[in-house]
Design a protein around this motif. Sequence first.
Motif, PDB file in Angstrom:
ATOM      1  N   HIS A  20     -17.060  -2.697  -6.378  1.00 55.67           N
ATOM      2  CA  HIS A  20     -15.965  -3.408  -7.047  1.00 55.67           C
ATOM      3  C   HIS A  20     -16.294  -3.800  -8.481  1.00 55.67           C
ATOM      4  O   HIS A  20     -15.450  -4.379  -9.170  1.00 55.67           O
ATOM      5  CB  HIS A  20     -15.599  -4.668  -6.252  1.00 55.67           C
ATOM      6  N   ASP A  78     -12.847  -0.686  -6.529  1.00 54.04           N
ATOM      7  CA  ASP A  78     -11.756  -1.502  -6.006  1.00 54.04           C
ATOM      8  C   ASP A  78     -11.706  -2.797  -6.810  1.00 54.04           C
ATOM      9  O   ASP A  78     -12.660  -3.574  -6.825  1.00 54.04           O
ATOM     10  CB  ASP A  78     -11.890  -1.774  -4.508  1.00 54.04           C
ATOM     11  N   THR A 129      -7.955   4.570   2.630  1.00 52.56           N
ATOM     12  CA  THR A 129      -7.889   3.252   2.016  1.00 52.56           C
ATOM     13  C   THR A 129      -7.451   2.250   3.062  1.00 52.56           C
ATOM     14  O   THR A 129      -7.059   2.625   4.179  1.00 52.56           O
ATOM     15  CB  THR A 129      -6.933   3.245   0.803  1.00 52.56           C
ATOM     16  N   VAL A 131     -12.590   0.926   1.459  1.00 54.96           N
ATOM     17  CA  VAL A 131     -11.278   0.723   0.870  1.00 54.96           C
ATOM     18  C   VAL A 131     -10.899   1.829  -0.108  1.00 54.96           C
ATOM     19  O   VAL A 131      -9.741   1.963  -0.486  1.00 54.96           O
ATOM     20  CB  VAL A 131     -11.217  -0.657   0.168  1.00 54.96           C
ATOM     21  N   ASN A 132     -11.875   2.640  -0.500  1.00 51.17           N
ATOM     22  CA  ASN A 132     -11.624   3.666  -1.515  1.00 51.17           C
ATOM     23  C   ASN A 132     -12.622   4.799  -1.339  1.00 51.17           C
ATOM     24  O   ASN A 132     -13.624   4.886  -2.044  1.00 51.17           O
ATOM     25  CB  ASN A 132     -11.741   3.043  -2.908  1.00 51.17           C
ATOM     26  N   VAL A 182     -10.837  -6.282  -7.168  1.00 48.91           N
ATOM     27  CA  VAL A 182     -10.595  -7.325  -6.172  1.00 48.91           C
ATOM     28  C   VAL A 182      -9.756  -8.446  -6.779  1.00 48.91           C
ATOM     29  O   VAL A 182     -10.140  -9.066  -7.777  1.00 48.91           O
ATOM     30  CB  VAL A 182     -11.919  -7.879  -5.624  1.00 48.91           C
ATOM     31  N   CYS A 202       0.828  -1.206   0.000  1.00 47.23           N
ATOM     32  CA  CYS A 202       0.000   0.000   0.000  1.00 47.23           C
ATOM     33  C   CYS A 202       0.862   1.256   0.000  1.00 47.23           C
ATOM     34  O   CYS A 202       0.655   2.184  -0.795  1.00 47.23           O
ATOM     35  CB  CYS A 202      -0.928  -0.015   1.210  1.00 47.23           C
ATOM     36  N   HIS A 219      -7.386  -4.220  -4.841  1.00 43.51           N
ATOM     37  CA  HIS A 219      -7.760  -4.676  -3.513  1.00 43.51           C
ATOM     38  C   HIS A 219      -7.421  -6.158  -3.379  1.00 43.51           C
ATOM     39  O   HIS A 219      -7.889  -6.977  -4.176  1.00 43.51           O
ATOM     40  CB  HIS A 219      -9.260  -4.445  -3.288  1.00 43.51           C
ATOM     41  N   ALA A 255      -4.882  -2.697   0.203  1.00 41.31           N
ATOM     42  CA  ALA A 255      -5.166  -2.111  -1.104  1.00 41.31           C
ATOM     43  C   ALA A 255      -3.933  -1.379  -1.633  1.00 41.31           C
ATOM     44  O   ALA A 255      -3.077  -0.926  -0.861  1.00 41.31           O
ATOM     45  CB  ALA A 255      -6.341  -1.146  -1.019  1.00 41.31           C
TER      46      ALA A 255
END
Length: 324
Positions: free
Chosen positions: A149, A118, A87, A164-165, A120, A20, A216, A91
């Motif tokens: 995602h 994201d 984040t 995550v975003n 995945v 990250c 991610h 990620a």
Amino acid sequence: MTDLSVLVPSYRRPDDLRRCLEALCCQYLAPVQVIVVARDVDKSSHLVAQAFAERLPLEIVKVNEPGVVHALNTGLPSVKAEIVAITDDDAAPHSDWLARIAAHFEADSRIGGVGGRDWVHTPDGTVVDGQRRMVGRVQWFGRIVGNHHLGVGPAREVDILKGVNMSFRRTAMEGLRFDTCLRGMGAQVHNEMGFSLAVKRRGWKLMYDPEVAVDHYPAPRMDFDQRGVFHPDATENAAFNWMWVTQTQLIGGRRWMSRQWQVWVGDASAMGYIHFFRALLRANPLARAKYRAAKRGRELAISLLRVLNSVQKLPELGGKQRVN
């Protein structure tokens, strides 16, 4: 160009955190600040973060309590920039991540939050792909649509960003904190839904742009709430959090409809009646256990909300500030 801070909560994922932070080193628009929030006992994460001190404007914030909610709430007061991008440690933001986020905030002063897709990556090395137009919505009849995602198409306004975003304008979230009533010792699922809805209730726009992207690599959670594995406590907590967030953040008919949806329909993990009967018809051996756990979580949330209503009207969490 707008200055941005980046906030990364981390716990015992040193290799993920390294990836990250390496991605943050490669941003076209460099962050003015990177805040890594890590448990005081998590020495490996501290060592990884310290190794980037000469490449990033890094700050390490220590916490002594578990849970992502506590980590985020502890890290937020340290944010210096007008925009904070958040984040997860598992990620890796794309190199244009911050530049695209900044462009959205600069283009429209009414935007309070920006998020994106994201991508995945599964353990076997494949990338989950698909195309969904509807992303991050609370539908009028109560169903929550994620699909962050899988989102495609142009940037558009949404109701919910994904943890995550996601990024927020400081003035939009002034005085807000992630809800400490949410249950769980680690992920505390649906925390970003509550925060997103609180910002939106203040009159700010939330934007989803698939081009604002991160890779991610979902890592194991450091508690009993593991992805794809049933645990009654995790299911109970998730059902509680879903009910709690919607009943404290939605208003009027949307609040009522969301409650009915959860009780009568639910989803595959937090089953309502319909999902439960479907699982029975398919001879799912965990159907009864999953339904009972979800029902306990919903009922506990409703009980606590009734207590709250008995002493005061449901609080206008986040206030009623409007944007001109």
